[in-house]
Structures are given as C-alpha cells and as structure tokens.
Design an enzyme around this catalytic site. Structure first.
Site, PDB file in Angstrom:
ATOM      1  N   CYS A   1      -0.714   5.227   7.335  1.00  0.00           N
ATOM      2  CA  CYS A   1       0.535   5.987   7.323  1.00  0.00           C
ATOM      3  C   CYS A   1       0.316   7.418   7.790  1.00  0.00           C
ATOM      4  O   CYS A   1       1.120   7.964   8.548  1.00  0.00           O
ATOM      5  CB  CYS A   1       1.144   5.969   5.929  1.00  0.00           C
TER       6      CYS A   1
ATOM      7  N   CYS B   1       3.291   3.132  -1.601  1.00  0.00           N
ATOM      8  CA  CYS B   1       4.694   3.542  -1.683  1.00  0.00           C
ATOM      9  C   CYS B   1       5.664   2.374  -1.676  1.00  0.00           C
ATOM     10  O   CYS B   1       6.668   2.395  -2.386  1.00  0.00           O
ATOM     11  CB  CYS B   1       5.024   4.515  -0.552  1.00  0.00           C
TER      12      CYS B   1
END
EC number: 2.8.1.13
Length: 358
Positions: free
Chosen positions: A100, A194
């Site tokens: 990410c 997440c």
C-alpha cells in the site's frame, strides 16, 4: 514565498499531531488530505472510513486548515488487494501495508499532492528521512519504528516527504495531542490490516478464497495427524488454529505444498527445521545502491529482532541473504528489510522455497 505541505490525515492521533506541529511552525501553508482505500463496512455494519473522515474534519476545523478527501478504493483493490489474494492463494504470506505504501500512499497520493500544488507530503510514520530527502532512517521510538513498512517504496517517491514524528516517542505524541486539546487525543490506534479490521482473518479470507480441505502431515513421521480447510490459511511458524491433538509438544507449521494441498507441521518450538540459515529475496528496492556483497542486519517480519547477515547479489537480480545465526519462521511472501545501524538500506520480498529441501 511560503511552501505548501499536504498532510495525509487518517483521522488518528498521529496524523492529527503532524498537522498540528506543521501548523504551529508557522512556515507552511498546511492542507489536510484524507485518503479512502476501502468501501466496505466493518463487522458491526459501520463504515469506519466515514467515522475517520469526521475526525479529520474536526481536527481541520480545530487547526483552521483546509482539507480534501480522495478515494483510491478502485485502485487499491486493483493494485494491492488483488495481489494480496493472489499471493495467499498461491501459498505465500504477503504484507499489504508495504504494498500500500508503494502503490498508493507514495504513488497515487503523491500525484494528488502535485494536483493540489503541494511542495511537500507529510505523514504520521514513525521514521526519519535523509538530509537529502531520499534516504530512510529508523524512528527514534524502537517500539513504533515504521521504516520496515517503507523499505519497498522507491527513494524518489520519498524525496519530498516529511516525517515529523520520526524523532518522537509515541507517548510524547499522545501527550502533545492531549495538551493541545486535539479531538483525536484519546482515540485508539488502528491495528491490523485495514480491509480486515477486527474480524478474524480466516472468516474474512474465506469470503474471497473457497475452502479446500486437505491433510496436516507430521513432517518427521510423514503421518497424517489432522485436516485443514485450506492450506492458504496457514503461515510458517503458526501454532494456533491447527486443531492437532494428542501431541507431547506444541505443533508449528513448517511449510505447505500447495499442489498437494498439504500442510506440514513439526513438534516443538525449537525444532531445527523451523530455523533457516539463508533466504533469497526478490523485488528489491534500495535506498543505498548495492555495490557488491555487504554485511548488515535484516528484519524478516515487522516485530522480529534485527538479525546479523551477509547479502550477496545474484545475477538474476535477486539477493542471497546468509544469517550469522539461523532465523526462525522465515516466511515466503513476507518483506525483509535491511539495515546498517539506523539506516534502512532497502528491502525486498522473501522468495525461499515452501518446503525445506532435505
């Protein structure tokens, strides 16, 4: 002319303090930017991104700074989540946070910074940048240092990045937020991946990857000692969730044969086969160019200790890493980060074989 700094704001205390510190310095025009990467609701049916954005709004209003929001949900699924699923299906254990940072935060977000005419991007990572803006150093708080998660990000992508928290301890950050009266001062830190949140990992993964029952085999005896619902659910060194009873010692995952759909276990946390003397790393990123072989230290997981090693470049662009002392649970797909003291030299992806070659 004053420079403009774009603060990546997550709605947490760390990025709130970053915005506060930069605004307090008085030499920047500070703009908040909230990045949404995931659209789905959490296990309670609540959209956590919406709650986080409300916190960003509140902090921005407290500090009297403008703020924007951008959604990279589509790109995140394409560039991070799809690879995450593919790697797990193939038996690897990827680190989506490292991916990410490389693909989203310091690529797509940087493009948004340029659109907003920003001179700098500031984040709440606990690490430090080099004096020339292209290096990476550990944060001073050893318990919070996040340079590991940035070791795969190209140095060019960090050349305009500010890390205001790199020289602070988490306790100092929290106390500063309380003293400043920031709305997020007592907000709990986010934990885990997440898009998984607080859900059990297995229950999340089985939404996307079908169960595939198979045998659990004791590697030493080659006897079937249990069954599993999918080899992709297990990672090297794992102890919990094996459902193997009747053993004198605790059992640990040694490896997986994805073609045969077999999970191999060994008995005892100090079983010699759980330890590896070397690994091969691929997809390398260097902040300090590799000029031949070097001696350094390596982290094979975020919370693992530094392990002294030698790194040898290979002709195919990978490196061979030889440890001074064998390291436990070296896991294919995980990130390995290289250090000399506080300097992060770079990192790569562990590409060792799934099963020990005896």
């Amino acid at each position: 002319m004053r420079k403009t700094v774009i603060v990546a704001m997550s709605g947490g205390v760390d990025s709130s303090v970053v915005a506060y510190l930069l605004k307090k310095q008085g030499k920047y025009d500070v703009i908040g930017l909230f990045m949404k990467n995931w659209e789905e609701q959490d296990e309670n049916g609540e959209c956590t991104a919406t709650k986080d954005f409300l916190d960003v709004e509140q902090i921005a209003e407290q500090l009297s700074i403008p703020y924007y929001t951008v959604s990279f949900a589509k790109e995140y699924k394409e560039r991070v989540f799809s690879r995450f699923l593919k790697e797990y299906t193939n038996g690897y254990t990827p680190n989506p946070d490292v991916l990410c940072n490389r693909e989203i935060k310091f690529d797509l977000l940087q493009k948004k910074v340029r659109e907003l005419k920003g001179d700098f991007l500031a984040t709440g990572h606990y690490c430090r940048g080099g004096l020339d803006g292209t290096g990476l150093f550990r944060g001073v708080d050893p318990n919070k240092d996040q340079s590991y998660f940035l070791c795969g990000t190209p140095k060019e992508a960090l050349s305009n990045v500010l890390f205001p928290l790199g020289g602070m301890y988490k306790t100092e950050v929290r106390q500063l937020a309380i003293e400043a009266g920031l709305a997020t001062a007592t907000k709990k830190d986010s934990t885990g991946i997440c898009f998984i949140g607080k859900r059990p990992f297995k229950s999340f993964l089985e939404q996307f990857v079908p169960n595939s029952p198979g045998d659990i085999v004791d590697f030493d005896t080659q006897k079937v000692v249990g069954c599993h619902e999918g080899a992709h659910y297990y990672t090297i060194g794992q102890r919990r969730g094996l459902n193997v009873g009747g053993m004198e010692k605790p059992c640990y995952v040694l490896g997986k044969d994805m073609q045969k759909n077999v999970v191999y276990i060994v008995r005892g946390e100090d079983h010699p086969l759980l330890y590896r003397k070397e690994l091969i790393a691929k997809e390398l990123n260097w902040f300090v160019p590799l000029q031949g072989s070097i001696t350094c230290s390596a982290k094979v997981r975020y919370r693992s200790p530094d392990e002294k090693c030698s790194v040898y470049p290979l002709e195919d662009g990978t490196v061979q890493v030889v440890f001074d002392i064998p390291v436990k649970a070296v896991t294919p797909g995980q990130t390995v980060a290289f250090y000399q003291g506080d300097v992060c030299l770079g990192g790569g992806v562990i590409a060792v074989p799934m099963i020990h070659q005896l």
